[in-house]
Scaffold this motif. Structure first.
Motif, PDB file in Angstrom:
ATOM      1  N   GLY A  66       1.273  -6.740   5.757  1.00 43.90           N
ATOM      2  CA  GLY A  66       0.236  -7.211   4.812  1.00 43.90           C
ATOM      3  C   GLY A  66      -0.236  -6.229   3.855  1.00 43.90           C
ATOM      4  N   GLY A  67       0.357  -4.848   3.976  1.00 42.64           N
ATOM      5  CA  GLY A  67      -0.453  -3.925   3.381  1.00 42.64           C
ATOM      6  C   GLY A  67       0.594  -2.598   3.303  1.00 42.64           C
TER       7      GLY A  67
ATOM      8  N   ASN B 232       4.668   1.469   5.786  1.00 41.04           N
ATOM      9  CA  ASN B 232       4.361   0.210   5.538  1.00 41.04           C
ATOM     10  C   ASN B 232       3.671  -0.532   6.662  1.00 41.04           C
ATOM     11  OD1 ASN B 232       5.068  -2.552   4.272  1.00 41.04           O
ATOM     12  ND2 ASN B 232       6.496  -2.829   5.633  1.00 41.04           N
ATOM     13  N   THR B 233       2.931  -1.633   6.500  1.00 39.28           N
ATOM     14  CA  THR B 233       2.105  -2.027   7.460  1.00 39.28           C
ATOM     15  C   THR B 233       2.254  -3.718   7.118  1.00 39.28           C
ATOM     16  OG1 THR B 233       0.191  -2.438   6.348  1.00 39.28           O
ATOM     17  CG2 THR B 233       0.302  -0.368   7.749  1.00 39.28           C
TER      18      THR B 233
ATOM     19  N   ASP C 138       6.240  -9.989   5.147  1.00 44.76           N
ATOM     20  CA  ASP C 138       5.457  -8.752   4.308  1.00 44.76           C
ATOM     21  C   ASP C 138       6.363  -8.009   3.536  1.00 44.76           C
ATOM     22  OD1 ASP C 138       3.919  -6.458   4.714  1.00 44.76           O
ATOM     23  OD2 ASP C 138       5.556  -5.544   5.337  1.00 44.76           O
ATOM     24  N   ILE C 139       5.727  -7.781   2.466  1.00 37.12           N
ATOM     25  CA  ILE C 139       6.326  -7.010   1.407  1.00 37.12           C
ATOM     26  C   ILE C 139       6.303  -5.438   1.875  1.00 37.12           C
ATOM     27  CG2 ILE C 139       6.104  -6.131  -0.930  1.00 37.12           C
ATOM     28  CD1 ILE C 139       4.709  -8.690  -1.519  1.00 37.12           C
ATOM     29  N   ASN C 140       7.552  -4.788   1.829  1.00 41.34           N
ATOM     30  CA  ASN C 140       7.672  -3.477   2.082  1.00 41.34           C
ATOM     31  C   ASN C 140       7.362  -2.479   0.738  1.00 41.34           C
ATOM     32  OD1 ASN C 140       8.153  -0.788   2.898  1.00 41.34           O
ATOM     33  ND2 ASN C 140      10.256  -1.258   3.277  1.00 41.34           N
ATOM     34  N   GLU C 141       6.000  -2.425   0.695  1.00 40.72           N
ATOM     35  CA  GLU C 141       5.646  -1.674  -0.567  1.00 40.72           C
ATOM     36  C   GLU C 141       6.144  -0.262  -0.698  1.00 40.72           C
ATOM     37  OE1 GLU C 141       3.606  -3.036   1.580  1.00 40.72           O
ATOM     38  OE2 GLU C 141       2.237  -4.438   0.582  1.00 40.72           O
TER      39      GLU C 141
HETATM   40 CA   LIG Z   1       3.682  -4.198   3.825  1.00 37.53          CA
END
Ligand SMILES: [Ca+2]
Ligand SMILES: [Ca+2]
Ligand SMILES: [Ca+2]
Length: 359
Positions: A208-209, A205-206, A187-190
């Motif tokens: 996948g999104g 953060n979630t 997962d990317i920590n946007e």
């Molecule tokens: Ca994320």
């Protein structure tokens, strides 16, 4: 020629007499040592070379390819040979009947080796594959897309296996990135990235999104990213609560909801506060009267306020204030009625007695 006179050697220039072969040059003191590429030995210049050769002995090949545009046709390439040169067609072109170079259609000649589709173009060609197939690394053969990934079982992608132009690699859905093993998606920590995090306020953060949220009194705009203030009729977290404010409300606060004016209570500010419960009227003979939104301090029955003090009303001085038919006697907070002698009282009224008969 050398002439000997009286024992002394003299050099005599005989201009009119050419050097005898194989000598040449000044005083004929050079000797031709011509190679086979020479035509003859000139008595002045020495070896005369045939075309394509040079050098004192005609031993050196002329590199005609150094002469600019010697092949003229731009699709031709010059190739130097011993004593001569060739103009060949560049790769992908061949001579036509006119002697100029034209494109080879490898797709027709069968030179391409393309497995499925061959596309000829000027000077080159390219192989392509039908839908569902990918070009292999040899750029010629085609492999089924589905089979590419399953054929590379060792690739073991955590999410997506991609086969493109014969190369197989792992890919990740949006919101994930390939970790250093090139197989696992993480997962990317946007929220931790200034560019990816487009939340105007709070970011969560979630997998996948990521989710944006707003403080109380604000809600997310349609872009799900920007916080905007609640409208005049809503309040609270995400502005989900409605303000249906009653008569006692001052306004709808975006965080707290209905704000009540003094004297009003309740979520909608429609409940009157009974101030009298706390006994605010402290003076003697005062009583508290609750009103909608307020209260008043008034004198108890039988008293009236004069200069802020409750004073007894003398009901007897005004017939409109008492119901006595004969005698009125004032007292603190009230009055009493009585009858003349010979009358009988019935409540506040007096009935005629015997005395009337004596008059
Ligand atoms: Ca994320
Ligand atoms: Ca009140
Ligand atoms: Ca009174």
């Amino acid at each position: 020629m050398i002439h000997y006179c009286k024992g002394k050697a003299l050099h005599v220039i005989r201009v009119s007499t050419p050097c005898e072969s194989p000598t040449y040059g000044q005083n004929c003191n050079e000797t031709c040592e011509c190679e086979h590429a020479a035509i003859r030995c000139d008595n002045v210049k020495g070896c005369i070379c045939s075309e394509g050769w040079t050098g004192k002995h005609c031993q050196e090949d002329v590199d005609e390819c150094q002469i600019p545009n010697i092949c003229k046709d731009s699709f031709k390439i010059c190739q130097n040979t011993n004593g001569s040169f060739l103009c060949n067609c560049v790769n992908g072109y061949m001579f036509n009947a006119n002697g100029s170079c034209q494109d080879i259609d490898e797709c027709i000649t069968g030179q391409s080796g393309c497995n499925q589709i061959c596309q000829n173009s000027d000077g080159r060609y390219a192989c392509d594959c039908y839908f569902g197939y990918d070009l292999n690394t040899d750029r010629k053969t085609c492999i089924k897309v589905e089979e590419t990934c399953s054929a590379h079982k060792n690739i073991n992608c955590s999410h997506i296996c991609v086969s493109e132009n014969g190369k197989v690699f792992c890919s990740c859905p949006t919101g994930y990135r390939l970790s250093s093993d090139n197989k696992t998606c993480e997962d990317i920590n946007e929220c931790g990235d200034k560019i990816l995090n487009r939340c105007s306020n709070n970011c969560t953060n979630t997998n996948g999104g990521y989710i944006c949220s707003c403080p109380a009194g604000y809600q997310l705009d349609n872009d799900e990213r920007t916080c905007i203030g609640c409208d005049a009729f809503h309040y609270g977290s995400n502005c989900t609560n409605s303000c249906s404010c009653g008569i006692g409300a001052d306004r709808c606060d975006p965080i707290k909801g209905c704000l009540c004016k003094i004297g009003w209570n309740g979520k909608s500010c429609d409940q009157d506060i009974d101030e009298c419960v706390s006994r605010p009227c402290t003076g003697a003979n005062f009583t508290c009267i609750n009103t909608m939104g307020s209260y008043v301090c008034d004198c108890v029955r039988g008293y009236r306020s004069i200069g802020g003090v409750c004073q007894d009303i003398d009901e007897c001085i005004d017939p409109r204030l008492n119901e006595c038919s004969q005698i009125c006697k004032n007292n603190a907070g009230s009055y009493s009625c009585s009858c003349y002698e010979g009358f009988v009282s019935n409540g506040n009224k007096c009935h005629g007695g015997y005395q009337q008969y004596h008059i």
